[in-house]
Design a protein around this motif. Structure first.
Motif, PDB file in Angstrom:
ATOM      1  N   ALA A  17       0.829  -1.193   0.000  1.00 46.99           N
ATOM      2  CA  ALA A  17       0.000   0.000   0.000  1.00 46.99           C
ATOM      3  C   ALA A  17       0.868   1.249   0.000  1.00 46.99           C
ATOM      4  O   ALA A  17       2.021   1.229   0.434  1.00 46.99           O
ATOM      5  N   VAL A  18       0.291   2.323  -0.497  1.00 51.44           N
ATOM      6  CA  VAL A  18       0.934   3.639  -0.421  1.00 51.44           C
ATOM      7  C   VAL A  18      -0.055   4.582   0.262  1.00 51.44           C
ATOM      8  O   VAL A  18      -1.245   4.573  -0.052  1.00 51.44           O
ATOM      9  N   THR A  19       0.449   5.355   1.225  1.00 46.71           N
ATOM     10  CA  THR A  19      -0.411   6.382   1.824  1.00 46.71           C
ATOM     11  C   THR A  19       0.214   7.754   1.590  1.00 46.71           C
ATOM     12  O   THR A  19       1.427   7.919   1.643  1.00 46.71           O
ATOM     13  N   SER A  20      -0.658   8.716   1.335  1.00 42.78           N
ATOM     14  CA  SER A  20      -0.208  10.082   1.114  1.00 42.78           C
ATOM     15  C   SER A  20      -1.411  10.990   1.279  1.00 42.78           C
ATOM     16  O   SER A  20      -2.530  10.604   0.973  1.00 42.78           O
ATOM     17  N   CYS A  21      -1.167  12.189   1.803  1.00 42.87           N
ATOM     18  CA  CYS A  21      -2.298  13.072   2.047  1.00 42.87           C
ATOM     19  C   CYS A  21      -1.904  14.512   1.763  1.00 42.87           C
ATOM     20  O   CYS A  21      -0.842  14.977   2.181  1.00 42.87           O
ATOM     21  N   ALA A  22      -2.788  15.197   1.067  1.00 42.42           N
ATOM     22  CA  ALA A  22      -2.506  16.575   0.668  1.00 42.42           C
ATOM     23  C   ALA A  22      -2.409  17.504   1.876  1.00 42.42           C
ATOM     24  O   ALA A  22      -1.698  18.499   1.846  1.00 42.42           O
ATOM     25  N   THR A  23      -3.108  17.179   2.947  1.00 43.98           N
ATOM     26  CA  THR A  23      -3.227  18.135   4.044  1.00 43.98           C
ATOM     27  C   THR A  23      -2.206  17.940   5.149  1.00 43.98           C
ATOM     28  O   THR A  23      -2.244  18.641   6.151  1.00 43.98           O
ATOM     29  N   GLY A  24      -1.311  16.997   5.007  1.00 42.91           N
ATOM     30  CA  GLY A  24      -0.289  16.895   6.053  1.00 42.91           C
ATOM     31  C   GLY A  24       0.185  15.478   6.245  1.00 42.91           C
ATOM     32  O   GLY A  24      -0.516  14.522   5.977  1.00 42.91           O
ATOM     33  N   ILE A  25       1.380  15.396   6.751  1.00 43.98           N
ATOM     34  CA  ILE A  25       2.052  14.120   6.896  1.00 43.98           C
ATOM     35  C   ILE A  25       1.380  13.228   7.942  1.00 43.98           C
ATOM     36  O   ILE A  25       1.363  12.018   7.818  1.00 43.98           O
ATOM     37  N   ALA A  26       0.791  13.834   8.967  1.00 41.01           N
ATOM     38  CA  ALA A  26       0.235  13.033  10.064  1.00 41.01           C
ATOM     39  C   ALA A  26      -0.832  12.061   9.559  1.00 41.01           C
ATOM     40  O   ALA A  26      -0.869  10.905   9.980  1.00 41.01           O
ATOM     41  N   HIS A  27      -1.665  12.528   8.623  1.00 39.78           N
ATOM     42  CA  HIS A  27      -2.705  11.652   8.089  1.00 39.78           C
ATOM     43  C   HIS A  27      -2.111  10.448   7.363  1.00 39.78           C
ATOM     44  O   HIS A  27      -2.662   9.353   7.421  1.00 39.78           O
ATOM     45  N   SER A  28      -1.001  10.665   6.675  1.00 35.58           N
ATOM     46  CA  SER A  28      -0.367   9.557   5.950  1.00 35.58           C
ATOM     47  C   SER A  28       0.109   8.478   6.920  1.00 35.58           C
ATOM     48  O   SER A  28      -0.022   7.286   6.658  1.00 35.58           O
ATOM     49  N   GLY A  67     -13.451  21.652   9.568  1.00 34.43           N
ATOM     50  CA  GLY A  67     -13.116  21.385  10.969  1.00 34.43           C
ATOM     51  C   GLY A  67     -14.202  20.613  11.681  1.00 34.43           C
ATOM     52  O   GLY A  67     -15.053  19.987  11.042  1.00 34.43           O
ATOM     53  N   GLY A  68     -14.203  20.667  13.004  1.00 31.12           N
ATOM     54  CA  GLY A  68     -15.178  19.927  13.801  1.00 31.12           C
ATOM     55  C   GLY A  68     -14.913  20.128  15.274  1.00 31.12           C
ATOM     56  O   GLY A  68     -14.013  20.885  15.661  1.00 31.12           O
ATOM     57  N   ILE A  69     -15.735  19.434  16.070  1.00 25.42           N
ATOM     58  CA  ILE A  69     -15.592  19.541  17.523  1.00 25.42           C
ATOM     59  C   ILE A  69     -14.390  18.716  17.982  1.00 25.42           C
ATOM     60  O   ILE A  69     -14.213  17.572  17.568  1.00 25.42           O
ATOM     61  N   VAL A  70     -13.563  19.306  18.835  1.00 23.94           N
ATOM     62  CA  VAL A  70     -12.443  18.547  19.410  1.00 23.94           C
ATOM     63  C   VAL A  70     -12.596  18.453  20.924  1.00 23.94           C
ATOM     64  O   VAL A  70     -13.108  19.370  21.575  1.00 23.94           O
ATOM     65  N   LYS A  71     -12.158  17.315  21.453  1.00 29.70           N
ATOM     66  CA  LYS A  71     -12.159  17.099  22.902  1.00 29.70           C
ATOM     67  C   LYS A  71     -10.782  16.700  23.416  1.00 29.70           C
ATOM     68  O   LYS A  71     -10.473  16.903  24.579  1.00 29.70           O
ATOM     69  N   LEU A  72      -9.999  16.115  22.542  1.00 28.85           N
ATOM     70  CA  LEU A  72      -8.643  15.695  22.917  1.00 28.85           C
ATOM     71  C   LEU A  72      -7.661  16.471  22.054  1.00 28.85           C
ATOM     72  O   LEU A  72      -7.699  16.368  20.827  1.00 28.85           O
ATOM     73  N   ILE A  73      -6.811  17.252  22.694  1.00 32.49           N
ATOM     74  CA  ILE A  73      -5.901  18.101  21.935  1.00 32.49           C
ATOM     75  C   ILE A  73      -4.463  17.864  22.384  1.00 32.49           C
ATOM     76  O   ILE A  73      -4.148  17.974  23.567  1.00 32.49           O
ATOM     77  N   PHE A  74      -3.633  17.527  21.424  1.00 32.14           N
ATOM     78  CA  PHE A  74      -2.196  17.416  21.668  1.00 32.14           C
ATOM     79  C   PHE A  74      -1.521  18.572  20.951  1.00 32.14           C
ATOM     80  O   PHE A  74      -1.692  18.740  19.743  1.00 32.14           O
ATOM     81  N   GLY A 101      -2.552  23.521   6.370  1.00 32.70           N
ATOM     82  CA  GLY A 101      -3.544  22.455   6.249  1.00 32.70           C
ATOM     83  C   GLY A 101      -4.038  22.055   7.618  1.00 32.70           C
ATOM     84  O   GLY A 101      -3.401  22.358   8.622  1.00 32.70           O
ATOM     85  N   PRO A 102      -5.178  21.372   7.668  1.00 30.31           N
ATOM     86  CA  PRO A 102      -5.814  21.072   8.949  1.00 30.31           C
ATOM     87  C   PRO A 102      -4.966  20.191   9.867  1.00 30.31           C
ATOM     88  O   PRO A 102      -4.360  19.217   9.424  1.00 30.31           O
ATOM     89  N   THR A 103      -4.946  20.550  11.144  1.00 25.89           N
ATOM     90  CA  THR A 103      -4.363  19.677  12.164  1.00 25.89           C
ATOM     91  C   THR A 103      -5.493  19.025  12.959  1.00 25.89           C
ATOM     92  O   THR A 103      -5.260  18.429  13.995  1.00 25.89           O
ATOM     93  N   TYR A 104      -6.704  19.191  12.423  1.00 25.13           N
ATOM     94  CA  TYR A 104      -7.863  18.505  12.985  1.00 25.13           C
ATOM     95  C   TYR A 104      -7.895  17.105  12.370  1.00 25.13           C
ATOM     96  O   TYR A 104      -7.800  16.969  11.158  1.00 25.13           O
ATOM     97  N   MET A 105      -7.977  16.085  13.231  1.00 21.60           N
ATOM     98  CA  MET A 105      -7.814  14.724  12.735  1.00 21.60           C
ATOM     99  C   MET A 105      -9.106  13.905  12.747  1.00 21.60           C
ATOM    100  O   MET A 105      -9.049  12.684  12.715  1.00 21.60           O
ATOM    101  N   ASP A 106     -10.255  14.515  12.821  1.00 23.37           N
ATOM    102  CA  ASP A 106     -11.522  13.787  13.020  1.00 23.37           C
ATOM    103  C   ASP A 106     -11.505  13.108  14.394  1.00 23.37           C
ATOM    104  O   ASP A 106     -10.541  13.229  15.129  1.00 23.37           O
ATOM    105  N   ASN A 107     -12.589  12.382  14.688  1.00 21.66           N
ATOM    106  CA  ASN A 107     -12.639  11.625  15.951  1.00 21.66           C
ATOM    107  C   ASN A 107     -12.411  12.514  17.178  1.00 21.66           C
ATOM    108  O   ASN A 107     -11.899  12.063  18.198  1.00 21.66           O
ATOM    109  N   CYS A 108     -12.746  13.810  17.064  1.00 23.11           N
ATOM    110  CA  CYS A 108     -12.616  14.758  18.182  1.00 23.11           C
ATOM    111  C   CYS A 108     -11.174  15.003  18.619  1.00 23.11           C
ATOM    112  O   CYS A 108     -10.905  15.294  19.790  1.00 23.11           O
TER     113      CYS A 108
END
Lengths: 103, 161
Positions: free
Chosen positions: A5-16, B100-107, B60-67
């Motif tokens: 698999a390959v993962t990549s995301c336009a909005t930032g590395i963390a998602h990948s 974005g969305g609602i967040v409850k856990l923030i690092f 770009g968003p640092t919001y990761m879903d899942n709050c």
């Protein structure tokens, strides 16, 4: 089954990384094995070789941007998803990918 | 010597708040968390760090879903790598370019300016990987003390390759 698999995301590395971890976690305890390449701002991590791709039964891209060094995948049936759907339900991604690939 | 890549070693008792209340906006949330870094001596300048945080937010968003949200900033005003964690049970709306969305856990991550891009990514990727484990997230919601948070992170980090 051998999966690559390959993962990549336009909005930032963390998602990948999250998508990669999710895929790895999804096959844990199953008969599948997976290697996940992460394409990010810092380059390519855990790079898939041409041979590994050739040997794979299933190829998944969890990406929303172009995949780098695409020519490695020539001739393979690539099943594509978005990174977000993969992060929160990678098990479903793998099941769907197998269905789409007719496996 | 502190291992800079291990989250449980860079999250401090004075940078954890498990009962954040009365937060009305993302700006207020970021500001409150930055105050934790300032009080803990992790950063020297609130303004400079805030600037670094917003520079990153603009990419770009640092919001990761899942709050969950993981705002992060790299700046020369950061003296030592540190992670702050806040739990806000009532939730805060975290707006981003994508909605974005609602967040409850923030690092929130404070990264020293001289840290290499590679090291930076390693810290961020470790945290990101942790976040997909349901058990880890459940433990963060259940945590009553700083020690509970550390225990959850240590347990979670065992899963990581």
């Amino acid at each position: 089954m051998k999966i690559v698999a390959v993962t990549s995301c336009a909005t930032g590395i963390a998602h990948s990384y999250m998508a990669a971890e999710a895929l790895t976690k999804a096959v844990k305890g199953t008969e599948d094995e997976i290697k996940v390449e992460i394409q990010g701002a810092m380059g390519i991590e855990n790079r898939l070789s041409k041979q590994e791709i050739a040997d794979a039964d299933l190829v998944i891209w969890a990406v929303d941007v172009g995949v780098r060094d695409k020519d490695r995948f020539e001739g393979k049936n690539v099943i594509q998803f978005g990174p977000y759907e993969t992060i929160w339900d990678a098990k479903k991604t793998i099941i769907e990918a197998k269905e789409k690939a007719g496996l | 010597m502190v291992n800079q890549f291990v989250i449980s070693q860079v999250i401090r008792s004075d940078t954890v708040d498990l009962n954040l209340t009365g937060i009305k906006s993302k700006e207020q949330l970021l500001d409150t968390m930055i105050s934790m870094f300032l009080k803990a001596g992790v950063i020297e300048s609130r303004e400079k760090f805030l600037e670094a945080i917003y520079e990153r937010e603009a990419l770009g968003p640092t919001y990761m879903d899942n709050c969950i949200a993981i705002p992060h900033g790299k700046s020369m005003t950061v003296k030592t790598p540190c992670v702050a964690f806040a739990r806000c049970n009532e939730g805060v709306f975290y707006n981003t370019q994508l909605g974005g969305g609602i967040v409850k856990l923030i690092f929130m991550l404070a990264i020293p300016g001289e840290m290499s891009g590679e090291e930076y990514i390693r810290v961020l990727s470790r945290l990101a990987r942790l976040l997909i484990y349901e058990d880890f997230i459940a433990a963060l919601y259940k945590a009553e003390t700083y020690d509970d948070v550390i225990a959850a992170i240590k347990e979670g980090e065992k899963n990581l390759s």
